[in-house]
Design a protein around this motif. Sequence first.
Motif, PDB file in Angstrom:
ATOM      1  N   ARG A 116     -16.534  14.576 -49.462  1.00  0.00           N
ATOM      2  CA  ARG A 116     -16.830  13.985 -50.676  1.00  0.00           C
ATOM      3  C   ARG A 116     -16.983  15.045 -51.731  1.00  0.00           C
ATOM      4  NH1 ARG A 116     -19.110   8.777 -52.094  1.00  0.00           N
ATOM      5  NH2 ARG A 116     -20.458   9.286 -53.651  1.00  0.00           N
ATOM      6  N   ARG A 117     -16.988  16.269 -51.267  1.00  0.00           N
ATOM      7  CA  ARG A 117     -16.730  17.390 -52.465  1.00  0.00           C
ATOM      8  C   ARG A 117     -15.947  18.296 -51.884  1.00  0.00           C
ATOM      9  NH1 ARG A 117     -22.758  20.053 -54.147  1.00  0.00           N
ATOM     10  NH2 ARG A 117     -22.971  17.680 -54.276  1.00  0.00           N
ATOM     11  N   ILE A 118     -15.328  19.063 -52.701  1.00  0.00           N
ATOM     12  CA  ILE A 118     -14.331  20.043 -52.472  1.00  0.00           C
ATOM     13  C   ILE A 118     -14.530  21.256 -53.628  1.00  0.00           C
ATOM     14  CG2 ILE A 118     -12.608  18.590 -51.326  1.00  0.00           C
ATOM     15  CD1 ILE A 118     -10.652  18.841 -53.975  1.00  0.00           C
ATOM     16  N   THR A 119     -14.060  22.282 -53.551  1.00  0.00           N
ATOM     17  CA  THR A 119     -13.967  23.631 -54.190  1.00  0.00           C
ATOM     18  C   THR A 119     -12.592  24.037 -53.894  1.00  0.00           C
ATOM     19  OG1 THR A 119     -16.194  23.830 -54.048  1.00  0.00           O
ATOM     20  CG2 THR A 119     -14.829  25.681 -55.025  1.00  0.00           C
ATOM     21  N   LYS A 120     -11.798  23.969 -55.123  1.00  0.00           N
ATOM     22  CA  LYS A 120     -10.608  24.580 -55.051  1.00  0.00           C
ATOM     23  C   LYS A 120     -10.059  25.288 -56.386  1.00  0.00           C
ATOM     24  CE  LYS A 120      -8.957  22.837 -51.100  1.00  0.00           C
ATOM     25  NZ  LYS A 120      -8.501  23.724 -50.220  1.00  0.00           N
ATOM     26  N   VAL A 121      -9.215  26.103 -56.333  1.00  0.00           N
ATOM     27  CA  VAL A 121      -8.553  26.756 -57.619  1.00  0.00           C
ATOM     28  C   VAL A 121      -7.420  26.319 -57.829  1.00  0.00           C
ATOM     29  CG1 VAL A 121      -7.511  28.987 -58.336  1.00  0.00           C
ATOM     30  CG2 VAL A 121      -9.615  29.123 -56.766  1.00  0.00           C
ATOM     31  N   VAL A 122      -7.346  25.891 -59.021  1.00  0.00           N
ATOM     32  CA  VAL A 122      -5.993  25.287 -59.574  1.00  0.00           C
ATOM     33  C   VAL A 122      -5.510  26.087 -60.811  1.00  0.00           C
ATOM     34  CG1 VAL A 122      -6.854  22.652 -59.059  1.00  0.00           C
ATOM     35  CG2 VAL A 122      -7.466  23.793 -61.290  1.00  0.00           C
ATOM     36  N   SER A 123      -4.198  25.709 -60.676  1.00  0.00           N
ATOM     37  CA  SER A 123      -3.403  26.382 -61.832  1.00  0.00           C
ATOM     38  C   SER A 123      -3.387  25.727 -63.329  1.00  0.00           C
ATOM     39  CB  SER A 123      -1.905  26.508 -61.508  1.00  0.00           C
ATOM     40  OG  SER A 123      -1.296  25.062 -61.607  1.00  0.00           O
ATOM     41  N   LYS A 124      -2.994  25.999 -64.463  1.00  0.00           N
ATOM     42  CA  LYS A 124      -3.169  25.390 -65.528  1.00  0.00           C
ATOM     43  C   LYS A 124      -2.607  23.920 -65.548  1.00  0.00           C
ATOM     44  CE  LYS A 124       0.595  27.461 -68.443  1.00  0.00           C
ATOM     45  NZ  LYS A 124       0.844  28.335 -69.727  1.00  0.00           N
ATOM     46  N   GLN A 125      -1.512  23.775 -64.583  1.00  0.00           N
ATOM     47  CA  GLN A 125      -0.722  22.760 -64.416  1.00  0.00           C
ATOM     48  C   GLN A 125      -1.688  21.608 -63.408  1.00  0.00           C
ATOM     49  OE1 GLN A 125       0.741  25.782 -63.580  1.00  0.00           O
ATOM     50  NE2 GLN A 125       2.073  25.791 -65.469  1.00  0.00           N
TER      51      GLN A 125
END
Length: 143
Positions: A116-125
């Motif tokens: 239901r919940r996630i934590t991720k690192v994303v690029s500017k894309q």
Amino acid sequence: MSNSIPSIEDLKTQAARLRSTRIETGCPTTHSQSLELIAKSYGLRDWNTLRAKAAQTDHTPGYKPGQRLRGLYLGHAFEGTVLYADPLPGHKHRLTIKFDTAIDVVTSQHFSSFRRRITKVVSKQGRTLEKTSDGQPHLILTL
């Protein structure tokens, strides 16, 4: 103290607030002195160094708590809300996203595991660097 340096505009606002506070407490400073004190609070030697570091930091409007997002997580379409957003060096953001509807992250027919919940690192894309075994990013945001 955060590793992220605010924009130059935000730093100048901090200096103005500091100056006002010091005047109220009977320890007046000039605007220049306030800028230097702000630089020291970030662990830097002077305002010019802080200003240069702030200029190098990406301050493009990014993600913010409460923002609505949609995209794909492990190949499943989702809509959700940003609970936490932290800008990182290199035009990346660490996001905690709460999905409107839980997503089954297991491909097995024998059991399920819903997220239901996630934590991720994303690029500017808007993509994670982590990929599934078939080469797809874990998270792809529709920008």
